[in-house]
Design a protein around this motif. Structure first.
Motif, PDB file in Angstrom:
ATOM      1  N   LEU A 102     -62.993 -28.777 -43.896  1.00 36.79           N
ATOM      2  CA  LEU A 102     -63.534 -27.438 -43.656  1.00 36.79           C
ATOM      3  C   LEU A 102     -64.794 -27.187 -44.492  1.00 36.79           C
ATOM      4  O   LEU A 102     -65.796 -26.671 -43.986  1.00 36.79           O
ATOM      5  CB  LEU A 102     -62.468 -26.385 -43.977  1.00 36.79           C
ATOM      6  N   ARG A 103     -64.746 -27.560 -45.761  1.00 41.87           N
ATOM      7  CA  ARG A 103     -65.929 -27.352 -46.624  1.00 41.87           C
ATOM      8  C   ARG A 103     -67.113 -28.192 -46.144  1.00 41.87           C
ATOM      9  O   ARG A 103     -68.262 -27.738 -46.155  1.00 41.87           O
ATOM     10  CB  ARG A 103     -65.575 -27.702 -48.066  1.00 41.87           C
ATOM     11  N   TYR A 104     -66.842 -29.415 -45.729  1.00 39.55           N
ATOM     12  CA  TYR A 104     -67.935 -30.282 -45.287  1.00 39.55           C
ATOM     13  C   TYR A 104     -68.591 -29.716 -44.029  1.00 39.55           C
ATOM     14  O   TYR A 104     -69.827 -29.705 -43.896  1.00 39.55           O
ATOM     15  CB  TYR A 104     -67.400 -31.688 -45.023  1.00 39.55           C
ATOM     16  N   ILE A 105     -67.782 -29.190 -43.079  1.00 38.58           N
ATOM     17  CA  ILE A 105     -68.347 -28.639 -41.847  1.00 38.58           C
ATOM     18  C   ILE A 105     -69.189 -27.396 -42.159  1.00 38.58           C
ATOM     19  O   ILE A 105     -70.274 -27.197 -41.604  1.00 38.58           O
ATOM     20  CB  ILE A 105     -67.231 -28.311 -40.847  1.00 38.58           C
ATOM     21  N   ILE A 106     -68.698 -26.532 -43.067  1.00 43.01           N
ATOM     22  CA  ILE A 106     -69.466 -25.341 -43.446  1.00 43.01           C
ATOM     23  C   ILE A 106     -70.808 -25.730 -44.046  1.00 43.01           C
ATOM     24  O   ILE A 106     -71.870 -25.203 -43.676  1.00 43.01           O
ATOM     25  CB  ILE A 106     -68.651 -24.489 -44.430  1.00 43.01           C
ATOM     26  N   ASP A 107     -70.790 -26.677 -45.003  1.00 40.95           N
ATOM     27  CA  ASP A 107     -72.040 -27.102 -45.643  1.00 40.95           C
ATOM     28  C   ASP A 107     -73.001 -27.700 -44.630  1.00 40.95           C
ATOM     29  O   ASP A 107     -74.225 -27.464 -44.677  1.00 40.95           O
ATOM     30  CB  ASP A 107     -71.743 -28.119 -46.742  1.00 40.95           C
ATOM     31  N   ALA A 108     -72.467 -28.496 -43.674  1.00 39.94           N
ATOM     32  CA  ALA A 108     -73.330 -29.135 -42.680  1.00 39.94           C
ATOM     33  C   ALA A 108     -73.973 -28.095 -41.752  1.00 39.94           C
ATOM     34  O   ALA A 108     -75.153 -28.184 -41.419  1.00 39.94           O
ATOM     35  CB  ALA A 108     -72.537 -30.151 -41.875  1.00 39.94           C
TER      36      ALA A 108
END
Length: 359
Positions: A102-108
């Motif tokens: 979830l954090r990686y998708i938000i940052d991307a």
């Protein structure tokens, strides 16, 4: 695509909510996600009736350019706005890998980078386990009762394991015994050797004897035919009436059964319908266990009281037939029990090779 960020008070939420393109799948239904964060999400679901604190399983679908990312996750219902059709969920039972994705998708999304499948695999492959904390040692009991319980605790644990093992063993043995030696009748009921008195002509039933026994020479059944002629059937014996099939005033056809009476001196028996496999098991040494409607139970050794074949009966919904057999009830049966159901099962252990060895 420029992502819009919705900031809310830290008292209400612990995470920033994002309005990014996400779909929520619940069963066969799909809902638009209004906003979401690493802590939860909200969907637009007008008319959906759902209770607070309920935990549901979802699939969050993140649409990318060439493929979708599907993330199975669980959420607890935290707020419901029926007027706006808005339902808010808090993520529960999330693993460190799910949070990392979830954090990686938000940052991307926020940085404008395209999320690649390889990057997702790298994120999920990382180790997210924290260094375990040292578990403090349990303090030694200071009282005599505490020290006694400390010594008995291992014995109690072993005793519980032994009891559970014995219970499981008993269950397995019982299941195997039922499979090998126990069989049941398809149906069983109290019966007796009877005579059936039928309507002599077609018409309206006017007389059905009301006494407990037939009276020799008196009308047992009388029918007025369509020409207003009364035709009756005279009783030939003082037989006990066990079943009246039609009430007075009924319209009957010629030959229709009206009442049944037991033969004088006949004794009730158990009439059972059994399939071919059960019939093969019923041999010398088999014990029949009969449970009657009043709760009493009798056991009859078929070596001493062999069953009597009565004929065959068709099985409902099948071209196969079953055997109709008469069994000794092992007790006195009153005549007014005629037709009462009986639970009948057979234990063929005594007829088996093992049973003969232990006999």
């Amino acid at each position: 695509m420029a992502a819009s960020i919705v900031h809310e008070s830290e008292v209400q939420r612990q995470h920033t909510r994002y309005r990014l393109p996400v779909q929520c799948q619940f069963g066969d239904q799909s809902f638009d996600v209004i906003d979401w964060s690493v802590g939860g999400f909200a969907i637009h679901a007008p008319g959906m009736d759902i209770s607070l604190r309920r935990v549901l399983s979802f699939r969050l679908v993140f649409p990318l350019e060439e493929y979708d990312i599907v993330l199975p996750i669980q959420g607890e219902v935290r707020n419901v706005d029926a007027g706006k059709g808005r339902i808010g969920f808090k993520f529960v039972n999330t693993s460190q890998r799910q949070i990392a994705v979830l954090r990686y998708i938000i940052d991307a999304f926020l940085s404008g980078e395209i999320v690649s499948l390889g990057d997702i695999l790298d994120v999920t492959a990382r180790t997210h386990a924290a260094v375990p904390r040292t578990v403090p040692k349990r303090s030694e009991p200071h009282t005599a009762a505490g020290r006694l319980m400390e010594r008995l605790r291992p014995l109690l644990s072993y005793g519980a394991i032994a009891i559970a093992t014995l219970a499981l063993l008993a269950f397995v043995v019982t299941a195997v015994y039922e499979r090998l030696f126990i069989s049941r009748a398809l149906s069983a009921a109290i019966s007796i050797d009877t005579i059936t008195i039928a309507a002599p002509v077609s018409g309206q039933l006017e007389v059905v004897t009301e006494g407990a026994d037939l009276i020799p020479g008196a009308p047992a059944v009388a029918v007025r035919d369509w020409g207003q002629r009364e035709v009756f059937v005279e009783a030939k014996c003082a037989c006990p009436v066990v079943e009246r099939l039609l009430p007075v005033g009924s319209t009957v056809t010629e030959g229709a059964p009206v009442l049944r009476a037991a033969l004088v001196g006949a004794k009730p028996f158990v009439r059972a319908i059994i399939d071919e496999d059960t019939l093969i098991r019923i041999r010398e040494g088999t014990v029949a266990r009969l449970e009657f409607a009043d709760g009493t139970i009798t056991e009859v050794n078929l070596t001493d009281h062999p069953p009597r074949a009565l004929g065959v009966a068709g099985l409902p919904g099948s071209a196969s037939t079953a055997s109709v057999v008469a069994f000794d009830p092992g007790r006195e049966i009153p005549l007014d029990w005629y037709g009462a159901p009986v639970r009948l099962r057979f234990d063929s252990f005594g007829a088996s090779l093992i049973g003969r060895v232990f006999d």
